[in-house]
Design a protein around this motif. Structure first.
Motif, PDB file in Angstrom:
ATOM      1  N   ARG A 101     -11.182   6.531   0.563  1.00 51.08           N
ATOM      2  CA  ARG A 101     -10.525   7.619  -0.179  1.00 51.08           C
ATOM      3  C   ARG A 101     -11.120   8.974   0.198  1.00 51.08           C
ATOM      4  O   ARG A 101     -10.389   9.942   0.429  1.00 51.08           O
ATOM      5  N   THR A 110       2.170  12.422   3.755  1.00 52.51           N
ATOM      6  CA  THR A 110       2.387  11.044   3.311  1.00 52.51           C
ATOM      7  C   THR A 110       1.350  10.108   3.916  1.00 52.51           C
ATOM      8  O   THR A 110       0.989  10.233   5.086  1.00 52.51           O
ATOM      9  N   CYS A 126      -4.177  -4.243  -1.583  1.00 56.30           N
ATOM     10  CA  CYS A 126      -3.361  -3.416  -2.474  1.00 56.30           C
ATOM     11  C   CYS A 126      -4.092  -3.103  -3.778  1.00 56.30           C
ATOM     12  O   CYS A 126      -4.074  -1.966  -4.260  1.00 56.30           O
ATOM     13  N   ALA A 130      -5.281   0.645  -5.073  1.00 60.39           N
ATOM     14  CA  ALA A 130      -4.917   1.168  -6.390  1.00 60.39           C
ATOM     15  C   ALA A 130      -6.154   1.554  -7.200  1.00 60.39           C
ATOM     16  O   ALA A 130      -6.124   2.511  -7.983  1.00 60.39           O
ATOM     17  N   GLY A 133      -6.923   4.980  -6.466  1.00 62.02           N
ATOM     18  CA  GLY A 133      -5.810   5.925  -6.559  1.00 62.02           C
ATOM     19  C   GLY A 133      -5.079   6.196  -5.260  1.00 62.02           C
ATOM     20  O   GLY A 133      -4.361   7.199  -5.147  1.00 62.02           O
ATOM     21  N   ASN A 135      -2.622   4.440  -4.011  1.00 61.07           N
ATOM     22  CA  ASN A 135      -1.260   3.895  -3.989  1.00 61.07           C
ATOM     23  C   ASN A 135      -0.201   4.939  -4.337  1.00 61.07           C
ATOM     24  O   ASN A 135       0.993   4.636  -4.338  1.00 61.07           O
ATOM     25  N   GLU A 136      -0.607   6.148  -4.621  1.00 61.40           N
ATOM     26  CA  GLU A 136       0.338   7.217  -4.944  1.00 61.40           C
ATOM     27  C   GLU A 136       0.687   8.008  -3.682  1.00 61.40           C
ATOM     28  O   GLU A 136      -0.148   8.206  -2.802  1.00 61.40           O
ATOM     29  N   ASN A 137       1.943   8.484  -3.624  1.00 61.45           N
ATOM     30  CA  ASN A 137       2.426   9.206  -2.439  1.00 61.45           C
ATOM     31  C   ASN A 137       2.096   8.431  -1.173  1.00 61.45           C
ATOM     32  O   ASN A 137       1.558   8.973  -0.208  1.00 61.45           O
ATOM     33  N   ARG A 139       3.104   4.738   1.434  1.00 61.92           N
ATOM     34  CA  ARG A 139       3.984   3.656   1.844  1.00 61.92           C
ATOM     35  C   ARG A 139       3.119   2.544   2.402  1.00 61.92           C
ATOM     36  O   ARG A 139       2.109   2.814   3.053  1.00 61.92           O
ATOM     37  N   PHE A 164       2.875  -1.008  -5.897  1.00 66.20           N
ATOM     38  CA  PHE A 164       3.768  -0.143  -5.137  1.00 66.20           C
ATOM     39  C   PHE A 164       5.210  -0.415  -5.571  1.00 66.20           C
ATOM     40  O   PHE A 164       5.609  -1.576  -5.733  1.00 66.20           O
ATOM     41  N   GLN A 168       8.537   1.907  -1.785  1.00 70.64           N
ATOM     42  CA  GLN A 168       7.312   2.192  -1.037  1.00 70.64           C
ATOM     43  C   GLN A 168       6.942   1.052  -0.088  1.00 70.64           C
ATOM     44  O   GLN A 168       6.043   1.217   0.736  1.00 70.64           O
TER      45      GLN A 168
END
Length: 485
Positions: A101, A110, A126, A130, A133, A135-137, A139, A164, A168
């Protein structure tokens, strides 16, 4: 055309075979063609103890050999590797995802997470994304196989779907990115010539073949627990079938195309377990010779059980229960260690109802469309013409669309097209969850019956599979294309 905006492409399994052979070469080609936003970054993720310099050395050694025939442009290559960063990551350590991150914090645009890993790692990755953080904005791209059966596929989809949204998630099937598959849509829906003929009144049968000369290579452990039905039929072949048989979509947007594919998959005639021996052939290669080289039997390959009942060949007769295709047999075939490497779709049109020109005009296959996906990408239309000279003697001739000869622009490889679609947020060429579920539901009765029955039929490596596959077509008065030739 350049990608729409800035992006960060995060490649899990960044030192793996798929990344080296397909993903990074495809991104390089897109970069060299000016199709990637200048600010776009590639972040490779793996557990190897490397720094960035060590990883780039690995890329130089393993990627360049897989770049297209045009070869490496050293200036383009230098600017491409400038995009690449490397993050060492242990999936079992939450602090490593914090490190990921932090590494992505300064990258705009993106985020694309490509999981070039085994499916058992999809859910843990996955959840870890998450937890920090990420998993936002974003794919996420999932490689096949997505599960072992319907239940395991649903379990993965449920877990990923909690993190997702469906829009996504990009379930990739590289056959859908091949140029001839795209041209099949153009051929059908862009021309008045073919669409009126694309139905039961004018089509006798359709064949779809994906044949490989290679065996299981170093994938014996994986393949022996998978088999050809799961590895090739449930995804690639049924996806090609749905493209061939779909109704004209309202538009080429993602849901319009996938809605029509889903209707085909849901219209597949269920296979009665009592009839499987009549409409499904499974085989396993034995020792043989391919292009002058002796190759071993499947059961002696590394990682394969000596008493394995795993199929390396599948041939199926499929029917679609709808107005357009009722009564038209679709013959699907795939296998390893076959006589040639070829992927093609063969549409056999019906013979004329009456001929004043002799029996040759009434023979099956006189009019035929052959869409070759590999090794060379072509579309060939066969028809009858008069031979020069005295008398009305007919001969088969063909009209060719050879993409590399007709179009001067360089062809885009399947992975290149699909990766650009992910970056640009285009979903039409990716498999939606309900499509995948429909395919598994249709395949499962075959899987269950084969699991309870005897071994596959043997065939010699370097041939076209068990004789039973040819006999299945002979019952319908036809044959595989190479048998006719």
């Amino acid at each position: 055309m350049q990608t729409d905006s800035s992006f960060t492409f995060v490649l899990f399994g960044g030192t793996g075979d798929l990344s080296m052979r397909k993903i990074l070469p495809a991104l390089y080609e897109a970069h060299r063609a000016g199709m990637l936003a200048a600010s776009g970054k590639i972040v490779a993720v793996a557990r190897h103890e490397e720094d960035r310099a060590g990883y780039l050395q690995w890329v130089n050694e393993h990627v360049k050999a897989h770049v297209a025939k045009s070869g490496i442009d050293e200036n383009a290559w230098a600017s491409f590797v400038d995009r690449i960063e490397y993050v060492k990551l242990d999936l079992g350590k939450a602090e490593d995802f914090v490190k990921l991150r932090d590494a992505l914090q300064d990258h705009a645009g993106t985020r694309v997470f490509y999981l070039a890993t085994g499916p058992s790692l999809f859910v843990p990755i996955c959840h870890a994304l998450a937890s920090v953080g990420l998993n936002e904005n974003a794919r996420i791209v999932l490689e096949k196989p997505l599960g072992y059966d319907l239940r395991s596929s649903n379990a993965i989809n449920d877990a990923v779907g909690e993190i997702f949204a469906e829009e996504q998630i990009y379930r990739i099937d590289h056959y859908l990115g091949k140029e001839p598959v795209q041209n099949l849509l153009a051929l059908r829906f862009g021309n008045a010539l073919f669409e009126p003929l694309w139905r039961r009144e004018w089509v006798e049968s359709i064949q779809i073949t994906i044949a490989e000369e290679l065996g299981v290579e170093a994938r014996g452990d994986f393949y022996d627990n998978t088999g050809a039905l799961r590895d090739m039929v449930q995804n690639h072949l049924l996806q090609l079938l749905s493209i061939v048989a779909m109704e004209p979509p309202h538009s080429m947007d993602s849901d319009s195309v996938r809605d029509e594919k889903l209707r085909v998959l849901r219209a597949l005639k269920p296979i009665d377990p009592r009839d499987i021996s009549k409409v499904a052939v499974r085989g396993q290669y034995h020792a043989g010779v391919i292009r002058g080289t002796s190759v071993p039997a499947y059961a002696t390959e590394s990682g394969v059980k000596t008493d394995s009942a795993t199929e390396t060949f599948v041939a199926l007769k499929v029917e679609i229960e709808n107005w357009r295709w009722a009564g038209v047999p679709f013959f699907l075939r795939t296998g390893k260690r076959l006589a040639d490497r070829v992927a093609e779709i063969v549409v056999n049109f019906r013979a004329v109802p009456h001929s004043a020109l002799g029996a040759s005009a009434l023979r099956a296959g006189a009019n035929r469309l052959v869409i070759r996906l590999q090794p060379n990408e072509t579309i060939r239309l066969y028809c009858l013409a008069k031979k020069p000279g005295e008398g009305m003697n007919l001969s088969s001739v063909h009209l060719d669309l050879a993409f590399d000869q007709f179009f001067k622009e360089g062809q885009m490889e399947a992975y290149q097209r699909l990766l650009l679609d992910v970056i640009n947020g285009r979903l039409a060429l990716f498999v939606r969850r309900d499509e995948q579920e429909a395919a598994w539901k249709w395949v499962e009765p075959i899987l269950n019956e084969w699991a309870a029955s005897g071994k596959p039929k043997p065939y010699a490596a370097g041939t076209w599979g068990p004789a039973a596959a040819s006999a299945m077509l002979a019952q319908h008065g036809t044959c595989w294309l190479e048998e006719e030739n």
